[in-house]
Design an enzyme around this catalytic site. Structure first.
Site, PDB file in Angstrom:
ATOM      1  N   CYS A   1      66.771  44.168  42.470  1.00 11.79           N
ATOM      2  CA  CYS A   1      65.871  43.663  41.208  1.00 11.79           C
ATOM      3  C   CYS A   1      66.133  44.549  40.155  1.00 11.79           C
ATOM      4  CB  CYS A   1      64.704  45.288  41.275  1.00 11.79           C
ATOM      5  SG  CYS A   1      63.171  44.221  40.083  1.00 11.79           S
TER       6      CYS A   1
ATOM      7  N   PHE B   1      32.843  38.715  32.450  1.00 10.15           N
ATOM      8  CA  PHE B   1      33.015  39.471  33.885  1.00 10.15           C
ATOM      9  C   PHE B   1      32.803  40.689  33.046  1.00 10.15           C
ATOM     10  CE2 PHE B   1      35.608  41.320  36.950  1.00 10.15           C
ATOM     11  CZ  PHE B   1      34.943  41.033  37.518  1.00 10.15           C
TER      12      PHE B   1
ATOM     13  N   ASP C   1      46.832  35.573  34.938  1.00  6.03           N
ATOM     14  CA  ASP C   1      46.375  37.406  34.320  1.00  6.03           C
ATOM     15  C   ASP C   1      45.897  38.147  35.322  1.00  6.03           C
ATOM     16  OD1 ASP C   1      43.373  38.784  33.364  1.00  6.03           O
ATOM     17  OD2 ASP C   1      43.482  36.569  33.476  1.00  6.03           O
TER      18      ASP C   1
ATOM     19  N   ASP D   1      30.822  32.796  28.926  1.00  9.18           N
ATOM     20  CA  ASP D   1      30.204  32.088  30.067  1.00  9.18           C
ATOM     21  C   ASP D   1      29.673  33.070  31.285  1.00  9.18           C
ATOM     22  OD1 ASP D   1      32.849  33.269  30.610  1.00  9.18           O
ATOM     23  OD2 ASP D   1      32.840  31.642  32.413  1.00  9.18           O
TER      24      ASP D   1
ATOM     25  N   GLY E   1      35.772  32.255  37.290  1.00 14.58           N
ATOM     26  CA  GLY E   1      35.023  32.483  39.383  1.00 14.58           C
ATOM     27  C   GLY E   1      34.950  32.435  40.298  1.00 14.58           C
TER      28      GLY E   1
ATOM     29  N   SER F   1      36.291  36.735  26.560  1.00 11.67           N
ATOM     30  CA  SER F   1      34.960  36.644  26.197  1.00 11.67           C
ATOM     31  C   SER F   1      34.130  38.473  26.461  1.00 11.67           C
ATOM     32  CB  SER F   1      34.174  35.977  26.297  1.00 11.67           C
ATOM     33  OG  SER F   1      33.605  36.276  27.626  1.00 11.67           O
ATOM     34  N   GLY F   2      35.001  39.075  27.596  1.00 12.69           N
ATOM     35  CA  GLY F   2      33.860  40.041  27.820  1.00 12.69           C
ATOM     36  C   GLY F   2      33.107  39.790  29.030  1.00 12.69           C
TER      37      GLY F   2
END
Length: 373
Positions: free
Chosen positions: A304, A97, A267, A147, A216, A94-95
């Protein structure tokens, strides 16, 4: 089509969950690590390279994309998938943070948040309705509610008031959401207060979102113990038939511990950020490729299967980073993302075989076995 989560199996000894997420771009197994493409690109990598890593969902950032190039331009291009040519599912945060890291406490009101652009200092405003409007136009597969992101160090009374505001904002996000093909996720907050986490989770679940995230836990320099505690206080109250997303967490051991506590998707920007500074994940710990001991080391970064390790040596990659050549960052980014994606593949196998705790212990013994530079 909205995303649909299916629980396939639980680990017998933990809360670890093996599942699938069905999207418009195919079905993907969880647990999953999602590469971050903040500005409609995973830094230094092409969409084709991301797909070659077996990445499923990737992220883009609402705040950054509304500033540059603007959500209307992306909408005119046919949406975010066409704009960035990514033929796979995309989640947009949502942006919140980013906004809260730029805002002062006095700039947070019931209506939304006033803050200054990190680009030119312009005064900006973001509300739940505006955050959803932007994400609707971006046409991502998963949108996040707007939020409040209080610091984890906030006291009990502030955190309680913040949760109540986030719940009111979540209702406003639902009312503003008008993209029937786009899933909307609610966010659980509450710091490290057990009762607040439970309250936030149960009240958010009552709104019946398409999925749920635990927020959070990546705001401060919190201890790992506090982070794990916050997950334990949140995850048990989230539905078994919906995705559980731990936001902003990507350290290898944190992914494993998160899965043990019931998280499905993760993420973090850390794998590509570390790459730009010359750091690489290996099975025996994180290394700094700038260390002199790698100057004449003609072996791969790790045992790897990634493109980097199959074709290039530590010595060559060190040379590129020292010379400030972008190709060095690209090679390390490919490797680091592959490392985390491979961990989630190994975790899925461990859940299938009911040996997730054994996998964690073996991983930690090898990863932290010696002091690495």
């Amino acid at each position: 089509m909205k995303v649909k989560y299916t629980l396939i199996k639980k680990d017998k000894n933990t809360q670890g969950r093996l599942g699938t997420i069905k999207t418009n771009y195919g079905t993907f197994e969880t647990p999953m690590f999602m590469p971050v493409g903040t500005q409609a690109t995973v830094k230094t990598l092409s969409p084709e390279e991301i797909k070659a890593l077996d990445a499923g969902i990737i992220l883009a950032n609402t705040y950054h994309l509304c500033l540059r190039p603007g959500e209307d331009i992306i909408a005119k291009a046919g949406g975010l998938h066409k704009f960035m040519n990514y033929n796979g599912p995309i989640l947009t945060d949502s942006g919140g943070f980013q906004v809260f890291s730029l805002a002062n406490p006095k700039d947070i009101t019931e209506e939304g948040v006033t803050f200054k652009s990190h680009i030119n200092g312009d005064k900006l405003f973001l509300s739940p309705e505006r955050a959803i409007e932007i994400q609707n136009k971006l046409d991502s597969d998963i949108a996040m509610c707007f939020d409040e992101c209080p610091p984890a160090s906030a006291d009990y009374n502030y955190m309680k008031a913040s949760i109540e505001r986030t719940l009111r904002w979540a209702e406003r996000c639902q009312k503003a959401h008008h993209n029937p093909q786009q899933s909307l996720f609610g966010i659980v907050q509450g710091g490290y207060f057990e009762d607040l986490r439970k309250y936030s989770a149960t009240q958010t679940v009552k709104m019946n979102f398409d999925g749920y995230s635990i927020g959070g836990v990546a705001n401060d320099n919190e201890s790992k113990e506090n982070m794990y505690q916050a997950i334990e206080y949140s995850a048990p109250y989230l539905p078994k038939d919906k995705i559980r997303y731990l936001m902003g967490v990507g350290d290898p051991i944190d992914i494993i511990e998160g899965v043990i506590r019931g998280v499905d998707i993760f993420d973090c920007v850390i794998p590509t950020r570390l790459a730009r500074h010359g750091h690489a994940y290996t099975k025996r710990g994180k290394i700094n490729i700038l260390n002199n001991k790698y100057k004449e080391d003609f072996t791969p970064l790790d045992e790897c299967n990634c493109y980097t390790c199959q074709n290039y040596t530590k010595s060559y990659i060190r040379h590129l980073i020292v010379a400030n050549e972008t190709f060095g960052s690209r090679l390390l980014s490919i490797h680091n993302l592959n490392f985390l994606i491979n961990i989630t593949k190994e975790i899925r196998t461990a859940i299938k075989e009911d040996r997730l705790l054994e996998y964690r212990d073996n991983f930690k013994e090898l990863y932290y076995g010696k002091d690495k530079t």
